[in-house]
Write an enzyme that holds these catalytic residues in place. Structure first.
Site, mmCIF file in Angstrom:
data_model
loop_
_atom_site.group_PDB
_atom_site.id
_atom_site.type_symbol
_atom_site.label_atom_id
_atom_site.label_comp_id
_atom_site.label_asym_id
_atom_site.label_seq_id
_atom_site.Cartn_x
_atom_site.Cartn_y
_atom_site.Cartn_z
ATOM 1 N N GLN A 246 -5.024 -4.948 2.802
ATOM 2 C CA GLN A 246 -3.635 -4.265 3.543
ATOM 3 C C GLN A 246 -4.129 -4.800 4.846
ATOM 4 O O GLN A 246 -4.887 -4.091 5.393
ATOM 5 C CB GLN A 246 -3.079 -3.210 3.033
ATOM 6 C CG GLN A 246 -2.072 -2.878 3.562
ATOM 7 C CD GLN A 246 -1.550 -1.603 3.554
ATOM 8 O OE1 GLN A 246 -2.208 -0.457 3.761
ATOM 9 N NE2 GLN A 246 -0.146 -1.289 3.017
ATOM 10 N N TYR B 105 4.089 2.045 11.295
ATOM 11 C CA TYR B 105 2.928 1.211 12.076
ATOM 12 C C TYR B 105 3.855 0.067 12.863
ATOM 13 O O TYR B 105 5.119 -0.072 12.726
ATOM 14 C CB TYR B 105 1.888 1.110 11.073
ATOM 15 C CG TYR B 105 1.357 2.309 10.467
ATOM 16 C CD1 TYR B 105 0.631 3.044 11.475
ATOM 17 C CD2 TYR B 105 1.338 2.497 9.418
ATOM 18 C CE1 TYR B 105 -0.035 4.288 11.018
ATOM 19 C CE2 TYR B 105 0.574 3.705 8.769
ATOM 20 C CZ TYR B 105 0.242 4.722 9.798
ATOM 21 O OH TYR B 105 -0.313 5.899 9.237
ATOM 22 N N ARG C 155 4.482 -4.905 2.642
ATOM 23 C CA ARG C 155 4.998 -3.573 2.167
ATOM 24 C C ARG C 155 5.897 -3.194 2.968
ATOM 25 O O ARG C 155 5.933 -2.955 4.261
ATOM 26 C CB ARG C 155 3.873 -2.788 1.891
ATOM 27 C CG ARG C 155 4.090 -1.040 1.393
ATOM 28 C CD ARG C 155 2.937 -0.551 1.384
ATOM 29 N NE ARG C 155 3.008 0.264 0.064
ATOM 30 C CZ ARG C 155 2.599 1.635 -0.143
ATOM 31 N NH1 ARG C 155 1.986 2.150 1.045
ATOM 32 N NH2 ARG C 155 2.784 1.993 -1.092
ATOM 33 N N GLY D 90 -0.713 5.854 -6.121
ATOM 34 C CA GLY D 90 -1.524 6.399 -4.715
ATOM 35 C C GLY D 90 -2.286 7.362 -5.296
ATOM 36 O O GLY D 90 -3.545 7.285 -5.606
ATOM 37 N N ARG D 91 -1.913 8.502 -4.970
ATOM 38 C CA ARG D 91 -2.500 9.849 -5.412
ATOM 39 C C ARG D 91 -3.185 10.010 -6.696
ATOM 40 O O ARG D 91 -4.452 10.468 -6.883
ATOM 41 C CB ARG D 91 -1.429 10.957 -5.029
ATOM 42 C CG ARG D 91 -1.576 11.294 -3.404
ATOM 43 C CD ARG D 91 -0.388 12.263 -3.184
ATOM 44 N NE ARG D 91 0.946 11.463 -3.490
ATOM 45 C CZ ARG D 91 2.188 11.963 -3.195
ATOM 46 N NH1 ARG D 91 2.203 13.103 -2.364
ATOM 47 N NH2 ARG D 91 3.271 11.271 -3.752
#
Ligand code: FMN
Length: 364
Positions: free
Chosen positions: A99, A180, A227, A317-318
């Site tokens: 990424q 970002y 993404r 993810g988690r």
């Protein structure tokens, strides 16, 4: 018979073992030199049964840095470090994209020898502060990038993608989510520019378009992903015209024939609450290539999304933090390990809370 989610899937030319992706997860284990290391190779290798791993966000240049001890991909040492990670994942039968990240206004001058972080406009992130190498600090008002500086940032993405190819990555995911740099160019909340990179949805998309155009000249387009987080509040994001903006972006991205579009459609990572969330059904109305959904998915909701055709893949993810063998647990309907405590997510404490989660079938 295995469900569609758990069955092999051809993502263009890539043969994936299943439709489960490991979502990008910043873990802050690279040290101050930002060079990927053996511990990281072990961590990713432990999770190689995911159909596709998306690496933690990885900075494209020194200017892009803004997170303590996160990795980069802009020096020879970084390329060599990543090569070890990629080789370990490939040996374990997995596939891995990197990424590509520029933190933009979510950075701090402590990362840049006193120079302010850069952004589309001088709009400060309102938040509870940022961890820098010199401690926790308040966010600063970033410096607005000059139009003439943007081509160098596009060039940094090209260099990073070229480096990713040298390291052996199967592809790249361009991080245009979570506030970002690229997301902050897309969104009217953070982009107040008067030049051709600001003003309307098409102009705000211009930088991402240039980045994707350039990176798809390094990797084939079907090995390049993007993404987006249209519903996200993380990093003080959320713009009133999010529907118009992201509909435009997704429509335009069709022209590339990308590997997949990674959309954080779920609300489990923070919702800006400015209207109805953009759903996978909304995405599918405008975007015609493979879609990867994310945020708060469970085995049941991911199975349903893939079976119904709402998404081709789902990323987790988690759950991958504390379940390195997440795919095996799904296959056997086994219980998942409890979620790792937040204090273990990013802290540079080596193996603890990182590689010490055991797999069910492990002899440990
Ligand atoms: C510890 C941690 C680190 C993360 N790092 C990144 C990252 O580097 N890049 C990114 O795009 N998202 C990052 N995210 C967001 C995740 O990719 C994902 O969107 C989020 O965890 C929601 O998915 P989940 O409900 O399956 O956990 C991070 C999330 C967590 C919890």
């Amino acid at each position: 018979m295995a469900s569609k989610l758990l069955s092999p899937f051809s993502l263009h030319k890539l043969e994936l073992a299943n439709r489960i992706a490991m979502a990008p997860l910043t873990r802050g284990r690279s040290g101050a030199d930002r060079v990927p290391n053996d511990l990281m190779a072990t961590y990713y290798c432990q999770r190689a049964s995911a159909g596709l791993i998306i690496s933690e966000a990885t900075t494209i240049s020194a200017q892009a840095n803004g997170w303590v001890d996160s990795p980069g991909i802009y020096t020879q040492e970084m390329i060599a470090g990543w090569k070890k990670v990629v080789d370990a994942v490939h040996e374990a039968g997995g596939k891995i994209f990197v990424q590509l990240w520029h933190t933009g206004r979510a950075s701090h001058s402590d990362f840049h020898n006193g120079d302010l972080p850069v952004a589309p406009s001088a709009v400060a992130l309102q938040g509870d502060g940022i961890h820098t190498p010199l401690g926790k600090k308040k966010h600063q008002t970033p410096r607005a990038l000059k139009t003439s500086e943007l081509s160098a940032i596009v060039a940094d993405y090209v260099t990073a993608a070229t480096n990713a190819q040298s390291a052996g990555f199967d592809g790249v995911e361009i991080h245009s989510a979570n506030g970002y740099l690229l997301d902050s160019f897309l969104q009217s909340k953070t982009n107040l520019r008067q030049d051709q990179y600001g003003g309307d949805v098409a102009n705000r998309y211009r930088l991402l378009n240039e980045v994707v155009s350039a990176v798809t000249k390094v990797f084939p387009a079907d090995c390049v992903a993007v993404r987006l987080s249209p519903n996200g509040a993380f990093n003080d994001m959320g713009s009133p015209d999010y529907r118009a903006q992201f509909t435009h972006v997704m429509t335009e991205l069709n022209k590339f024939g990308l590997a997949y579009l990674h959309v954080m459609d779920g609300l489990a990572f923070g919702f800006h609450d400015l209207g109805a969330p953009l759903t996978l059904a909304d995405v599918k109305q405008v975007y015609h290539g493979p879609v990867m959904g994310n945020c708060g998915y469970t085995l049941a909701s991911a199975t349903a999304a893939v079976e119904s055709g709402a998404a081709e893949m789902i990323s987790f993810g988690r759950p991958f933090i504390s379940n390195p063998d997440l795919v095996h647990r799904f296959e056997t309907d086994a219980q998942l390990a409890p979620e790792a405590p937040m204090e273990d997510w990013y802290t540079p404490q080596g193996a603890r809370g990182y590689t010490d989660f055991t797999a069910l079938n492990s002899p440990d």
